[in-house]
Design an enzyme around this catalytic site. Sequence first.
Site, mmCIF file in Angstrom:
data_model
loop_
_atom_site.group_PDB
_atom_site.id
_atom_site.type_symbol
_atom_site.label_atom_id
_atom_site.label_comp_id
_atom_site.label_asym_id
_atom_site.label_seq_id
_atom_site.Cartn_x
_atom_site.Cartn_y
_atom_site.Cartn_z
ATOM 1 C CB SER A 284 45.679 -9.363 -15.970
ATOM 2 O OG SER A 284 44.982 -9.728 -14.811
ATOM 3 N NE ARG A 337 37.095 -8.470 -15.921
ATOM 4 C CZ ARG A 337 37.553 -9.672 -16.178
ATOM 5 N NH1 ARG A 337 36.948 -10.432 -17.071
ATOM 6 N NH2 ARG A 337 38.604 -10.134 -15.543
#
Length: 666
Positions: A284, A337
Amino acid sequence: MALDSKIPHGPISDKWTDYKDHINLVNPANKRNLDIIIVGTGLAGGSAAATLAEQGYNVKAFCFQDSPRRAHSIAAQGGINAAKNYKGDGDSVYRLFYDTVKGGDYRAREANVHRLAEVSANIIDQCVAQGVPLAREYGGLLDNRSFGGTLVSRTFYAQGQTGQQLLLGAYSAMNRQIGRGKIKMYNRHEMLDIVIVNGKARGIIARNLVTGEIERHSAHAVVVGSGGYGNVFFLSTNAMGSNATAAWKIHKKGAFFANPCYTQIHPTCIPVSGDHQSKLTLMSESLRNDGRIWVPAKQEDAQAIREGKKKATDLSEAERDYFLERRYPAFGNLVPRDVASRAAKERCDAGFGVNKTGEAVYLDFAAAIKRYGTEEAFVKGLDANDAALVTKLGAEIVKSKYGNLFQMYYKIVDEDPYTTPMMIYPAVHYTMGGTWVDYNLMTTIPGCFSIGESNFSDHGANRLGASALMQGLADGYFVLPYTIGDYLAPDIKMGEISTDLPEFVAAEKEVKDQIDRFINNKGTHSVDYFHKKLGKIMWDKVGMARNAKGLAEAIEEIAALREEFYKDVKVPGSANEFNQELEKATRVADFLELGELFAKDALHRNESCGGHFREEYQTEEGEALRDDENFAYVAAWEYKGKPSDAVLHKEPLVYENIKLVQRSYK
Ligand SMILES: Cc1cc2nc3c(=O)[nH]c(=O)nc-3n(C[C@H](O)[C@H](O)[C@H](O)COP(=O)(O)OP(=O)(O)OC[C@H]3O[C@@H](n4cnc5c(N)ncnc54)[C@H](O)[C@@H]3O)c2cc1C
């Protein structure tokens, strides 16, 4: 056909409220006369099913698993965003709106994103009321942590199992309605086509996956919440069953497909270990709150580590390159990301990778363990200079935050991440593209809605962490229940729709013909053989970095592979039984078409933005270089018989509330 996004007029912060004040309503008694089909009972479909049934509609819900509890949503680890400002660190609806639009590299629709930010706080209240055990601080208030692309802490979480807990909440709300008879649940059923009557979505054709029976189901509206299409790459962090069939089938019947090339490659996944793998595992993003990402500063050290002559822990601070902290001092390890993934790839391509294949960087918790341990020693009045004690105390805190993730890593890699840094590498994770929807979440097929990851909305070219759960639940609990009523209001006296209509007969025949074709095809290769080949083309030529030459090749190679697939695929067993190879065949057939459109979309978008990185369009520092003058639009593709003939429609993106600037996280 002109695209009408139906964005309400007025100031952005009033649009949603004003919209709700003026839409058509269906009175509670009339809701009983209306049937709604919901394909998918993950967080988006599950929350929609529970809410619409609670409102009084008759819901028929479908999922291909044996229970809604097994939807891919259950895998979500890190958390869910909401603009509650519990930390008092300056969060607000505007900031969440701004971060989301900027995070998406200015390729999202402003009005939708603002609405998402507005309803975000309600989602947390709703889930807490359902009993979802979100993490709490010592004093009992809900806790928050940070995710990439933001400078505030707004992510609510339940250790590393946020999706699971949220899904159990939605599932219990659904179960209440199943118990009342307001939801009829069709587990182990797969929608294989949509039925359109007089231009409107009026039903679906589904296969009972246990008996193989092909069934007709009618309704006044159809909602697709079937998740994302990341498995077009074969290897991804998605559940193995996640697929694009429902979204692709509605695309072929008239729903435009938007921005198929916008895919998120998540920076922190366990690296690929060999050809035997069928799935990748996410670590995560929440780990980037405390984990520091680095590679050796010198290539010789990287090589020594790859050859097993040195270990990560042998390298001193000075011998390490914390490349995200170096390149992006303001956001550090918490850059979005797309930025983090590209930076990791850049270091590995330059020869600094740390696993055997050279495709891994470190995610290191030593500093966090020391920091937490020292603090805990002070709190407990113990000796903060006792290194062993500090490490023990710190590891306990880290365990309480991320314990299940560390355990997962240990089980897969057989290395203890408390004592040696994790190895991570980017992997396919999420698809921002999907069926095009207007402000009402309706596709270009009247009466066919799309929610959650299956639609394209809200995240632009890159999704910020913890925003998918927010969007799926916003769609299901708070947006669709209004917008679908507005659409259904004229249908209250229509009565039940017959499944004997010729449109149902024709759609059913199409489905049966496709199944028969697979069963009778006496090919030589398994479905996975073709899926893996597709995945390799996608990863090599349509993956983290793309260029015109590679994309043009990919388009040809995918079309050729598709032809080979139809000639040579082998599907054992029969149509009238539980047949997982047959299930895979119909799904891979759709991936083989979607993959081509994906590459076509990437080829036409001559710019880099978010997850779409075209090597030809980058700044001197290797950052994505957008072309706002020519590409500030949603690319919505209309199906015209085959992917290569798809026609492009453009929805211009107008930024009235946020200034369009090149994105920077420095
Ligand atoms: C490992 C991992 C971790 C993640 N962690 C986070 C996180 O921490 N925070 C965050 O915000 N996001 C996270 N995400 C993203 C997020 O989990 C997903 O985007 C989200 O859960 C998708 O929800 P959904 O309801 O749209 O689809 P899904 O949960 O994928 O549900 C799809 C549903 O559709 C059904 N279905 C599909 N096709 C058919 C068909 N043809 N017929 C019948 N039924 C069908 C399935 O049975 C299922 O019920 C993570 C993703 C992954 C892969």
